[in-house]
Design a protein around this motif. Structure first.
Motif, mmCIF file in Angstrom:
data_model
loop_
_atom_site.group_PDB
_atom_site.id
_atom_site.type_symbol
_atom_site.label_atom_id
_atom_site.label_comp_id
_atom_site.label_asym_id
_atom_site.label_seq_id
_atom_site.Cartn_x
_atom_site.Cartn_y
_atom_site.Cartn_z
ATOM 1 N N PRO A 155 4.463 29.931 21.537
ATOM 2 C CA PRO A 155 4.241 31.044 21.708
ATOM 3 C C PRO A 155 5.599 31.802 21.753
ATOM 4 N N ALA A 156 5.581 33.358 21.735
ATOM 5 C CA ALA A 156 6.735 34.149 21.682
ATOM 6 C C ALA A 156 7.486 33.897 22.746
ATOM 7 N N ARG A 157 7.040 33.986 24.083
ATOM 8 C CA ARG A 157 7.933 33.904 25.190
ATOM 9 C C ARG A 157 8.746 32.434 25.147
ATOM 10 N N THR A 158 8.229 31.180 24.536
ATOM 11 C CA THR A 158 8.793 30.215 24.562
ATOM 12 C C THR A 158 10.145 30.396 23.663
ATOM 13 N N ILE A 159 10.133 31.116 22.310
ATOM 14 C CA ILE A 159 11.133 30.907 21.536
ATOM 15 C C ILE A 159 12.188 32.051 22.079
ATOM 16 N N ALA A 160 11.496 33.082 22.543
ATOM 17 C CA ALA A 160 12.529 34.036 23.358
ATOM 18 C C ALA A 160 13.383 33.488 24.399
ATOM 19 N N TRP A 161 12.738 32.669 25.283
ATOM 20 C CA TRP A 161 13.359 31.942 26.293
ATOM 21 C C TRP A 161 14.455 30.998 25.917
ATOM 22 N N LEU A 162 14.139 30.323 24.882
ATOM 23 C CA LEU A 162 15.316 29.381 24.173
ATOM 24 C C LEU A 162 16.224 30.088 23.789
ATOM 25 N N ALA A 163 16.101 31.186 23.010
ATOM 26 C CA ALA A 163 17.009 32.001 22.505
ATOM 27 C C ALA A 163 17.870 32.861 23.558
ATOM 28 N N GLY A 164 17.603 32.683 25.101
ATOM 29 C CA GLY A 164 18.279 33.061 25.858
ATOM 30 C C GLY A 164 17.806 34.579 26.523
ATOM 31 N N SER A 165 16.576 34.999 26.397
ATOM 32 C CA SER A 165 15.890 36.198 26.902
ATOM 33 C C SER A 165 15.449 35.890 28.295
#
Length: 689
Positions: A155-165
């Motif tokens: 999901p988009a949130r998993t990707i964004a969190w791993l990227a630092g968001s």
């Protein structure tokens, strides 16, 4: 964030190179140079990642969820297929067009070059409650497929969190927020006792459910965040008031809340569970929503918190739970909250000196604000924020802060009640002396409530609330609504007239839910609630002969209880006193009966309705008008005088006796009355204004 973004790009590049190698391995003639370069670059990245991975978010996630190396590699590969456009072409070569839907286990086995035993072990683990799937870190579609062919996707949130968001999950539908604990926290003695219970409940084993009950804006979230901070936990809140209705949005938001809390290692809070109670939904839908929430609570590892404005409904959970009541802070604590929100650094009760900040110097009446508005930390913070917007570049004043509170309360009330501007004064009022005495007694009761109830100790004698409810009954146009406005003005209260068309609903329980919102907002905003034509809500309960009777009686029961527990001022007006439920009378501080004006009062009304700035031509015989139109009330006389003014304006002349007579005849006819011959003769006499 830069470190997380850098590590994110290293991981995705490593997956791309491994996918490239997999393509070369499956090709008919691998290019040795490509294989060598890719292998060397992977080795370099592995060396870098050995040093940097322990500092990244994925490493923290692995420790919390108990993931092994294959789980972590699966996570990064799934993220790379979704987030790196350069990986997808290689994935499609290896897995066909199905790779566009996500990463299947078969495709992952090729990219990771897994041996048969490792691949089968990973597949078996994913068949059970795997942490990445259980906590919605990774997802796969629900349709039936062979396990090895089902496409995993990130999901988009998993990707964004791993990227630092750090932005909350969009799947929370705008209803989620991270709660921070202020330092220091201002609590009154009762709140300190309640707050002392929270750390023990949040750290209990097995994990418990904490239910914190208290009005909105009183610092419930602040208390939870403060208790969670020593445990090293953040707090993530889901506000049910901001969610769309229905079971599907609730399930999606709860899944997103779980993912967000597992990513952040946060304690989940579901705020204002009153939205899921039977008030507001059909019983069957409410029960389904509560079951959905109960399952989410039991499946969530660690503590779970729920807040409610009133007593929360029963939630079907198997874990232990604890209910804690959270009160509105006392005036001394509220004063400290105002001071802290404004950046004022001084002991409670002292006024700022000449060296104080501009904001503090402009808000010397913090004690008055604290006494007037029963707000907690959240309510004060929002009111100050609105006040700064109202003030613009000007220094904050008490008026700005009052306007900030008004803005906050108006937002909570929505369309359910409208704020009324009171322009009349007591000089405009014409009432019999005994009725005026009763009105003044009600005003005195509110003005001296703190002295009598708190200092003299009579609050302990009251069964529930310390508010004041009064009933104004009488024929239309006798001044009931006007007097309610004058009382609000006299007591410096905001007057909110409840819009019954928005309150009363055909849906079972919806009326009670809307009324609960109105009472809670009015209590926080120091407002006088006016229920005009109250017989529509407070009608007599009847013998139950059908489901309609049962639910109608339930509405009246709820209203009677809420009126009694309300801490503010409520005024009900009715033209049909006999239709009001008798049980309301014992809950009233006063019942004022408004009678039609007598001849002398009508004469004074005719004269007082004339504006001092209006041009008057000749003599106005108020006595003749009073005698000729005996059934007119104050509202009828007001309409007639206004009509006379428009007649005069249309003719370009001053207001004369003739204009008044013509206008009065028209108003009398609209009332269904006809002048007799004797009455017409009375209008030829002369009087003076």
């Amino acid at each position: 964030m830069q470190r997380h973004a850098h590590l994110f790009h290293l991981e995705l590049e490593r997956v791309r190179l491994r996918a490239l190698l997999a393509v070369e391995r499956l090709g008919t003639g691998p290019d040795p140079q490509v294989v060598a370069r890719a292998g060397a670059e992977i080795a370099r990245l592995d060396a870098l990642l050995t040093e940097e991975r322990p500092l990244g978010r994925a490493a923290d996630l692995c420790r919390r969820l108990g993931l092994d190396e294959d789980d972590l590699d699966l996570l990064w590969t799934t993220v790379a297929v979704a987030a790196d456009p350069r990986v997808l072409p290689h994935a499609q070569v290896l897995g066909g067009t199905e790779a566009r839907r996500g990463l299947s286990l078969a495709l992952y086995t090729l990219i990771a070059d897994l041996g048969g035993e490792r691949a089968r072990t990973l597949c078996r683990r994913l068949l059970g409650p795997h942490p990445l799937l259980r906590d919605h870190i990774l997802l796969w579609p629900a349709e039936a497929q062979a396990q090895a062919a089902r496409p995993l996707y990130a999901p988009a949130r998993t990707i964004a969190w791993l990227a630092g968001s750090d932005e909350p999950d969009e799947a929370l539908l705008g209803a989620g927020r991270l709660v921070e604990a202020p330092h220091p926290v201002e609590l009154d003695p009762r709140q300190r006792l309640a707050a002392a219970l929270l750390p023990g409940v949040l750290s209990a084993q097995p994990p418990a459910l904490l239910i914190l009950e208290g009005p909105q804006g009183t610092g419930r979230h602040t208390a939870i965040a403060t208790a969670a901070a020593p445990l090293g936990r953040a707090v993530m809140s889901l506000d049910l008031r901001r969610l769309p209705r229905g079971r599907a949005p609730l399930e999606a938001a709860l899944a997103a809340l779980r993912r967000e809390c597992r990513l952040r290692d946060a304690i989940p809070v579901v705020a204002d569970i009153d939205e899921l109670s039977p008030i507001g939904d059909a019983d069957r839908d409410a029960a389904a929503n509560l079951r959905t929430l109960g399952r989410a609570i039991d499946e969530m590892p660690g503590p779970f918190v729920i807040t409610a404005s009133q007593t929360s409904p029963e939630i079907p959970v198997t874990r232990p739970f604890c209910r804690v009541r959270w009160n509105v802070p006392d005036p001394t604590t509220r004063r400290a909250l105002w001071a802290r929100a404004l950046g004022e650094k001084m002991p409670a009760g002292e006024k700022p000196g000449p060296d104080a900040s501009a904001d503090a110097a402009a808000t010397a009446d913090l004690q008055g604000l604290a006494m007037r508005y029963p707000l907690g930390a959240g309510g004060v913070r929002r009111a100050v924020g609105s006040a700064r917007l109202c003030a613009g570049t000007a220094p904050l004043s008490t008026a700005h802060l009052v306007e900030g509170v008004r803005t906050h309360i108006a937002e909570r009330l929505g369309e359910l009640a409208q704020r009324q501007e009171v322009r009349q004064t007591w000089d405009d009022l014409v009432l019999a002396p005994d009725i005026l005495d009763q009105v003044k007694a009600l005003t005195a009761r509110v003005r001296h409530a703190h002295l009598v109830l708190e200092q003299w100790g009579f609050a302990s004698k009251l069964p529930k609330g310390s508010g004041m409810a009064a009933l104004f009954s009488g024929p239309p146009g006798t001044g009931k609504t006007m007097v309610a406005g004058l009382i609000a003005r006299e007591l410096d209260l905001e007057l909110y007239q409840v819009d019954l068309s928005k309150i009363v609903s055909k849906w079972v329980g919806e009326t009670e839910k809307q009324l609960a919102r109105v009472f809670e907002a009015a209590e926080a905003g120091h407002a006088l609630l006016l229920f005009d034509e109250a017989d529509a809500l407070f009608a007599r309960r009847t013998e139950v002969k059908s489901a309609v009777d049962r639910y109608a009686n339930l509405e009246v029961n709820y209203l009677l209880q809420r009126i009694e527990s309300f801490g503010g001022v409520t005024i009900l007006t009715t033209n049909l006193e006999a239709s009001i439920d008798p049980a309301l009378r014992r809950r009233l501080a006063g019942h004022v009966v408004f009678w039609p004006p007598d001849p002398e009062e009508r004469e004074r009304l005719w004269l007082r309705m004339l504006s001092a700035d209006a041009p008057i031509g000749g003599k106005i015989d108020a006595e003749a008008l009073s005698s000729a139109f005996p059934e007119m009330t104050g509202a009828n006389i007001r309409n007639a005088v206004l009509a006379a003014a428009f007649l005069a304006a249309a003719e370009g002349s001053a207001i004369t006796q003739a204009h008044m007579t013509r206008a009065a005849r028209g108003e009398y006819a609209s009332m269904g009355r006809v002048l007799g011959a004797g009455q017409r003769g009375q209008l030829s006499g002369g009087g003076t204004r």
